[in-house]
Write a protein that holds these residues in place. Sequence first.
Motif, PDB file in Angstrom:
ATOM      1  N   ASP A 145       5.978  -4.085  66.664  1.00 47.96           N
ATOM      2  CA  ASP A 145       4.549  -4.138  67.037  1.00 47.96           C
ATOM      3  C   ASP A 145       3.791  -2.918  66.534  1.00 47.96           C
ATOM      4  O   ASP A 145       2.983  -2.319  67.262  1.00 47.96           O
ATOM      5  N   SER A 146       4.036  -2.551  65.300  1.00 49.51           N
ATOM      6  CA  SER A 146       3.421  -1.352  64.730  1.00 49.51           C
ATOM      7  C   SER A 146       2.474  -1.710  63.596  1.00 49.51           C
ATOM      8  O   SER A 146       2.535  -2.804  63.026  1.00 49.51           O
ATOM      9  N   ASN A 147       1.614  -0.762  63.262  1.00 44.98           N
ATOM     10  CA  ASN A 147       0.660  -0.936  62.180  1.00 44.98           C
ATOM     11  C   ASN A 147       0.943   0.097  61.093  1.00 44.98           C
ATOM     12  O   ASN A 147       0.846   1.304  61.343  1.00 44.98           O
ATOM     13  N   ILE A 148       1.310  -0.383  59.907  1.00 44.80           N
ATOM     14  CA  ILE A 148       1.488   0.497  58.753  1.00 44.80           C
ATOM     15  C   ILE A 148       0.428   0.065  57.758  1.00 44.80           C
ATOM     16  O   ILE A 148       0.594  -0.940  57.053  1.00 44.80           O
ATOM     17  N   GLY A 149      -0.686   0.779  57.723  1.00 42.47           N
ATOM     18  CA  GLY A 149      -1.808   0.278  56.949  1.00 42.47           C
ATOM     19  C   GLY A 149      -2.695   1.367  56.390  1.00 42.47           C
ATOM     20  O   GLY A 149      -2.794   2.475  56.929  1.00 42.47           O
ATOM     21  N   GLY A 150      -3.345   1.041  55.279  1.00 48.42           N
ATOM     22  CA  GLY A 150      -4.298   1.963  54.682  1.00 48.42           C
ATOM     23  C   GLY A 150      -3.673   3.175  54.042  1.00 48.42           C
ATOM     24  O   GLY A 150      -4.349   4.182  53.809  1.00 48.42           O
ATOM     25  N   ASN A 151      -2.381   3.122  53.753  1.00 49.34           N
ATOM     26  CA  ASN A 151      -1.726   4.226  53.047  1.00 49.34           C
ATOM     27  C   ASN A 151      -1.955   4.049  51.548  1.00 49.34           C
ATOM     28  O   ASN A 151      -1.905   2.946  51.024  1.00 49.34           O
ATOM     29  N   PHE A 152      -2.196   5.144  50.860  1.00 51.40           N
ATOM     30  CA  PHE A 152      -2.771   5.078  49.524  1.00 51.40           C
ATOM     31  C   PHE A 152      -1.832   4.493  48.475  1.00 51.40           C
ATOM     32  O   PHE A 152      -2.270   3.809  47.548  1.00 51.40           O
ATOM     33  N   GLU A 153      -0.527   4.750  48.611  1.00 51.41           N
ATOM     34  CA  GLU A 153       0.420   4.302  47.584  1.00 51.41           C
ATOM     35  C   GLU A 153       1.388   3.251  48.101  1.00 51.41           C
ATOM     36  O   GLU A 153       1.470   2.147  47.560  1.00 51.41           O
ATOM     37  N   ILE A 154       2.138   3.574  49.141  1.00 52.40           N
ATOM     38  CA  ILE A 154       3.141   2.660  49.694  1.00 52.40           C
ATOM     39  C   ILE A 154       3.095   2.759  51.214  1.00 52.40           C
ATOM     40  O   ILE A 154       2.988   3.851  51.777  1.00 52.40           O
ATOM     41  N   GLY A 155       3.215   1.604  51.870  1.00 53.34           N
ATOM     42  CA  GLY A 155       3.277   1.621  53.324  1.00 53.34           C
ATOM     43  C   GLY A 155       4.611   2.143  53.836  1.00 53.34           C
ATOM     44  O   GLY A 155       4.672   3.089  54.617  1.00 53.34           O
ATOM     45  N   LEU A 156       5.705   1.524  53.391  1.00 55.19           N
ATOM     46  CA  LEU A 156       7.050   1.893  53.840  1.00 55.19           C
ATOM     47  C   LEU A 156       7.986   1.891  52.646  1.00 55.19           C
ATOM     48  O   LEU A 156       8.065   0.902  51.912  1.00 55.19           O
ATOM     49  N   LEU A 157       8.688   2.999  52.445  1.00 54.91           N
ATOM     50  CA  LEU A 157       9.615   3.163  51.325  1.00 54.91           C
ATOM     51  C   LEU A 157      10.976   3.556  51.877  1.00 54.91           C
ATOM     52  O   LEU A 157      11.101   4.541  52.606  1.00 54.91           O
ATOM     53  N   ALA A 158      12.021   2.779  51.540  1.00 56.19           N
ATOM     54  CA  ALA A 158      13.363   3.065  52.045  1.00 56.19           C
ATOM     55  C   ALA A 158      14.374   2.910  50.933  1.00 56.19           C
ATOM     56  O   ALA A 158      14.313   1.959  50.150  1.00 56.19           O
ATOM     57  N   SER A 159      15.312   3.834  50.852  1.00 60.35           N
ATOM     58  CA  SER A 159      16.353   3.811  49.827  1.00 60.35           C
ATOM     59  C   SER A 159      17.686   3.403  50.443  1.00 60.35           C
ATOM     60  O   SER A 159      18.172   4.065  51.364  1.00 60.35           O
ATOM     61  N   ASN A 160      18.228   2.296  49.949  1.00 58.69           N
ATOM     62  CA  ASN A 160      19.520   1.778  50.385  1.00 58.69           C
ATOM     63  C   ASN A 160      19.638   1.644  51.903  1.00 58.69           C
ATOM     64  O   ASN A 160      20.607   2.089  52.515  1.00 58.69           O
ATOM     65  N   PRO A 161      18.658   1.016  52.539  1.00 56.28           N
ATOM     66  CA  PRO A 161      18.739   0.891  54.000  1.00 56.28           C
ATOM     67  C   PRO A 161      19.693  -0.224  54.420  1.00 56.28           C
ATOM     68  O   PRO A 161      19.897  -1.202  53.702  1.00 56.28           O
ATOM     69  N   THR A 162      20.244  -0.070  55.590  1.00 59.52           N
ATOM     70  CA  THR A 162      21.021  -1.125  56.228  1.00 59.52           C
ATOM     71  C   THR A 162      20.319  -1.514  57.526  1.00 59.52           C
ATOM     72  O   THR A 162      20.061  -0.665  58.373  1.00 59.52           O
ATOM     73  N   THR A 163      19.993  -2.778  57.649  1.00 60.12           N
ATOM     74  CA  THR A 163      19.300  -3.319  58.820  1.00 60.12           C
ATOM     75  C   THR A 163      18.010  -2.541  59.101  1.00 60.12           C
ATOM     76  O   THR A 163      17.796  -2.035  60.208  1.00 60.12           O
ATOM     77  N   LEU A 164      17.174  -2.450  58.093  1.00 59.35           N
ATOM     78  CA  LEU A 164      15.810  -1.954  58.277  1.00 59.35           C
ATOM     79  C   LEU A 164      14.980  -3.144  58.741  1.00 59.35           C
ATOM     80  O   LEU A 164      14.806  -4.114  58.001  1.00 59.35           O
ATOM     81  N   THR A 165      14.472  -3.081  59.960  1.00 57.73           N
ATOM     82  CA  THR A 165      13.835  -4.243  60.578  1.00 57.73           C
ATOM     83  C   THR A 165      12.391  -3.949  60.946  1.00 57.73           C
ATOM     84  O   THR A 165      12.103  -2.944  61.600  1.00 57.73           O
ATOM     85  N   ILE A 166      11.495  -4.839  60.502  1.00 58.58           N
ATOM     86  CA  ILE A 166      10.101  -4.804  60.942  1.00 58.58           C
ATOM     87  C   ILE A 166       9.877  -6.068  61.758  1.00 58.58           C
ATOM     88  O   ILE A 166      10.023  -7.178  61.254  1.00 58.58           O
ATOM     89  N   ARG A 167       9.529  -5.901  63.013  1.00 55.91           N
ATOM     90  CA  ARG A 167       9.364  -7.052  63.903  1.00 55.91           C
ATOM     91  C   ARG A 167       7.968  -7.010  64.512  1.00 55.91           C
ATOM     92  O   ARG A 167       7.618  -6.108  65.270  1.00 55.91           O
ATOM     93  N   GLY A 168       7.127  -7.996  64.145  1.00 60.06           N
ATOM     94  CA  GLY A 168       5.767  -8.017  64.640  1.00 60.06           C
ATOM     95  C   GLY A 168       4.910  -6.959  63.966  1.00 60.06           C
ATOM     96  O   GLY A 168       5.340  -6.246  63.055  1.00 60.06           O
ATOM     97  N   GLY A 169       3.663  -6.856  64.403  1.00 58.01           N
ATOM     98  CA  GLY A 169       2.766  -5.850  63.858  1.00 58.01           C
ATOM     99  C   GLY A 169       2.181  -6.250  62.516  1.00 58.01           C
ATOM    100  O   GLY A 169       2.276  -7.408  62.087  1.00 58.01           O
ATOM    101  N   GLU A 170       1.592  -5.280  61.827  1.00 54.06           N
ATOM    102  CA  GLU A 170       0.886  -5.546  60.574  1.00 54.06           C
ATOM    103  C   GLU A 170       1.220  -4.513  59.519  1.00 54.06           C
ATOM    104  O   GLU A 170       1.374  -3.321  59.812  1.00 54.06           O
ATOM    105  N   ILE A 171       1.338  -4.981  58.276  1.00 54.69           N
ATOM    106  CA  ILE A 171       1.464  -4.103  57.111  1.00 54.69           C
ATOM    107  C   ILE A 171       0.358  -4.528  56.155  1.00 54.69           C
ATOM    108  O   ILE A 171       0.446  -5.584  55.525  1.00 54.69           O
TER     109      ILE A 171
END
Length: 587
Positions: free
Chosen positions: A310-336
Amino acid sequence: MSQLCPGRINLFNLSILLAKKVVDRMTHVRSFHYTALLTAFALIGNAGASAFDLPLNAPGIPISGDTRGSNGPEVGAFADNIHVARSESSPSQAPSSISGAFSSTAALPAWATRPLSARADGCVNVKDWGAVADLVVDASNNYVSGTDDKAAFQAAIDYAIRLGKDVCVPSGAYYLASGLTIDTSFATVETSARPSLRGSSRGTTWLRYGAGSFSALTYMGGTAGAGPHTYSTISGVRLDKTDVQGIGIDLRTAAFLNFDDITVAGFDKGIQGVDVLSTRFRSVSITSNRIGAQFYRGVFSYPNAITFTDSNIGGNFEIGLLASNPTTLTIRGGEIGSNGCNSVERTRGGVVVLGGPREGGVGYISDGVYYEGNCGQADINIAAGADAGTFTINANTFNRVTSSKFVTSSLVVSGSAQILVDVRGNAFKRFSPYVASANRPYIEVSGMTSSKSVLDFAPTNLMDDAAIEGPRLSSWRNWTPTIGAASGAITTSSITAARYHQIGKSVSWEADFSILSNGSGASALTISLPVMPLSGLKHVFTGQASTGAMLVGTTTTGASTLIFNYSGGYPAADGTRILLSGTYEAQ
């Protein structure tokens, strides 16, 4: 602490613990709930009075430490003054006076007169350490004035670590010229004290940081034993600045962290996690940073079990979320949304996953997320590379709503290893003034090059413009088949082209080759297939020889097929060109 010695002047610290007395009527034993610490500096000597006043509004002030003089008396406490009592061990001994011992010009902190009830919540309050919360900004949200509360915050944090308490930040607008550090790198066992930091809410507790490239709040876990197990919470605060420099929340070697009700805005990176795992973000807003959040391995762990709810990742100039080799990176609900729209970087967009999972098999999970207004390559860009893994895109909304802010594809997947992607229950929607284009397919998987990779696009996905922007589920891939004969041996053959594409378990292929020298080849031609066919079934293929003969083929044991002419004879001779194609079900 020095003893109270009549006839001699001593300099010492009195650590005064403000307390609330609780009388147990059953046992008549008095206990104290300690809530704050005052350190008083005093000169002790042979003054003539028996007590001195303190400007403290407290119902009793017990004194900690060794307060016995050489003659035995003890320092006691009453209401708002301190006196010297007779020692129980030497009742006849006259008390030593400490009247006038405190400097009359030494000002006590303002918090010392706050009601006891304001300090009875069991946490370390930053205002008890001098934080003022007098930030003033102009109409453009730029700093105008404010006391630098950095030292007060850091003192409260350091003291909380020593006492094993949490830090409380009351509502207010605070100015901090530089960053804070919660350093628990000393921790090695589960029970080591690791404080949480709790504001009232991100709507009322505001931490504005000064200009410069520094980390606003650094949380450092231990590196040995259970040191990374922080079990801490950061909640109820807004951290921001206006120069888009530094890091908002800098996490280093930490697990089991919780972030609730926070906003991070105006940094180069809103959140950076190095060697972070098993960490949860709930009702978090990450906005107006260059990169919203980034997670990667340092020396301890890849980003594992990171969850945003239930989070908001928005209006970031280049990338909202950047992850390298993640295991079980989960976004549940909210807005990107609205990420990547102030950058020219090719990989800009909503979520970018660089590399498949390296400490598990599941990479990225997007469940019930609202994607809208991102710019650049994709809402979700999975560049798995040589790392195999599975990815789940389930029940999300992908909206295209303007004529200028949209991504090339909602989902882009690439990688040379086996990649398994499950896409179901999503809605791909268009609203005016956006105009659909065949150059912007919902899903692009042309970079999935492994024959074992599968993207399962379920019929439960809803598409407004399926005929125009329908998913490119697979591009044609080249492969090099092996040409042979059912009996004898072909001397030489030449492959002009051979390619295939796979959607789920459905594999389509075509091949163009020539028999330059047939040698002793006889009975039937054989050609290896790009993907192992499902065993137990006969798959039929068709083709044509340069002689004009029509050809038919059927699968055999393993990944190969037998090719005959329609009369059942051998289809080739020196110089014969063969064209074949077909579709079959893979294992």
